[in-house]
Enzyme design. Structure first.
Site, PDB file in Angstrom:
ATOM      1  N   SER A 130      24.697-114.263  20.866  1.00 48.22           N
ATOM      2  CA  SER A 130      25.474-115.392  20.977  1.00 48.22           C
ATOM      3  C   SER A 130      24.552-116.621  20.831  1.00 48.22           C
ATOM      4  O   SER A 130      23.414-116.487  20.928  1.00 48.22           O
ATOM      5  CB  SER A 130      26.087-115.456  22.413  1.00 48.22           C
ATOM      6  N   TYR A 143      26.243-115.668  31.637  1.00 49.47           N
ATOM      7  CA  TYR A 143      26.185-115.088  30.344  1.00 49.47           C
ATOM      8  C   TYR A 143      24.880-115.510  29.636  1.00 49.47           C
ATOM      9  O   TYR A 143      24.127-114.782  28.851  1.00 49.47           O
ATOM     10  CB  TYR A 143      27.212-115.922  29.780  1.00 49.47           C
TER      11      TYR A 143
END
Length: 272
Positions: A130, A143
């Site tokens: 990501s 995250y």
């Protein structure tokens, strides 16, 4: 026919990647958590296996079943979840839960397939990271932590696999249309006592609205096919790149992380 195992195929990136690779003539072994999603993928002509990355037994059973079905040419590590909230409000159990899935379960599955790839002298491992594996932003601490760890572990794996015929690639998407925000709500409600937080007013003004009152697409958001195209490249290129950036934020972050000081990165993160 080439065969690829793709995790997290219930929706979003994983689902689109499974359909895209199937359309390209690959035999897709998809994984999902719910029986309904497994049945849906099977109805589309895919082999689909149950997989809960937080469970060692489930990972072991999935790897064994996938290998029993025939040779596997590639693994796409996509499954993950988000846990929004302030870092100071995250209990230890919350971090343990997200690391079990996003890092440890992914690592476990990967290492169970590496001996198979070694025996064949070839294999592709594509891991979906990501933009948050490149730069952190507020409210996304757990995250971000898993993706930073995944980036480091995958980079080292790529270096260690040199000369084995096994190619390891990271794909780093920015905003992609998916259900990740919707799927994050149960984790947020389980782990974060926001009403008792000293940041309760900030939660009301920002995060709660973002979670429960979505206002449409994010800036720079692209459809999942933008990631699927990069997955296809990583699986078919003769010499795949170590990483592929998807969306403008990841391309900018990739450059910024290498050349800008921390203050500049903080400024950029506050505006993405």
């Amino acid at each position: 026919m080439r065969r690829v195992l793709i995790t997290g195929c219930s929706s979003g990136i994983g689902l689109d990647a499974a359909r895209h690779m199937q359309a390209q003539g690959w035999q897709v072994v998809a994984t999902c958590r719910s029986p309904q999603d497994i049945a849906a993928r099977q109805a589309e002509g895919m082999e689909c296996l149950p997989l809960e990355l937080a469970s060692e037994d489930s990972v072991a059973a999935c790897a064994e079943a996938a290998l029993a079905g025939g040779p596997i040419d590639a693994l796409v590590n996509n499954a993950a979840f988000a846990l929004p909230g302030a870092v100071e409000d995250m209990p230890r159990g919350a971090l343990r839960a997200i690391f079990e899935v996003n890092l440890l379960g992914t690592h476990d599955l990967t290492t169970r397939l590496i001996p198979h790839f070694r025996s064949r002298g070839a294999g592709r491992i594509v891991t979906i990271s990501s933009v948050l594996g490149l730069v952190g932003i507020p409210w996304r601490g757990p995250y971000v932590a898993t993706k930073f760890a995944l980036e480091g572990l995958t980079d080292v794996l790529r270096l260690e696999m040199r000369g084995t015929g096994i190619h390891v690639t990271l794909i780093e998407p920015g905003p992609i249309t998916s259900r990740i925000r919707e799927n994050a709500i149960p984790h947020f409600e389980r782990w974060v006592d926001w009403q008792a937080s000293p940041r309760a007013d900030q939660y009301r003004a920002t995060l709660l609205k973002r979670l429960y009152e979505p206002s449409g697409k994010d800036r720079f958001e692209l459809p999942p096919r933008a990631v699927s195209d990069r997955i296809l490249t990583a699986l078919t290129a003769r010499n795949p790149a170590p990483r592929y950036y998807v969306t403008a934020p990841t391309r900018i972050s990739g450059v910024a992380r290498r050349v800008l000081p921390t203050r500049a990165l903080d400024w950029f993160a506050r505006r993405t």
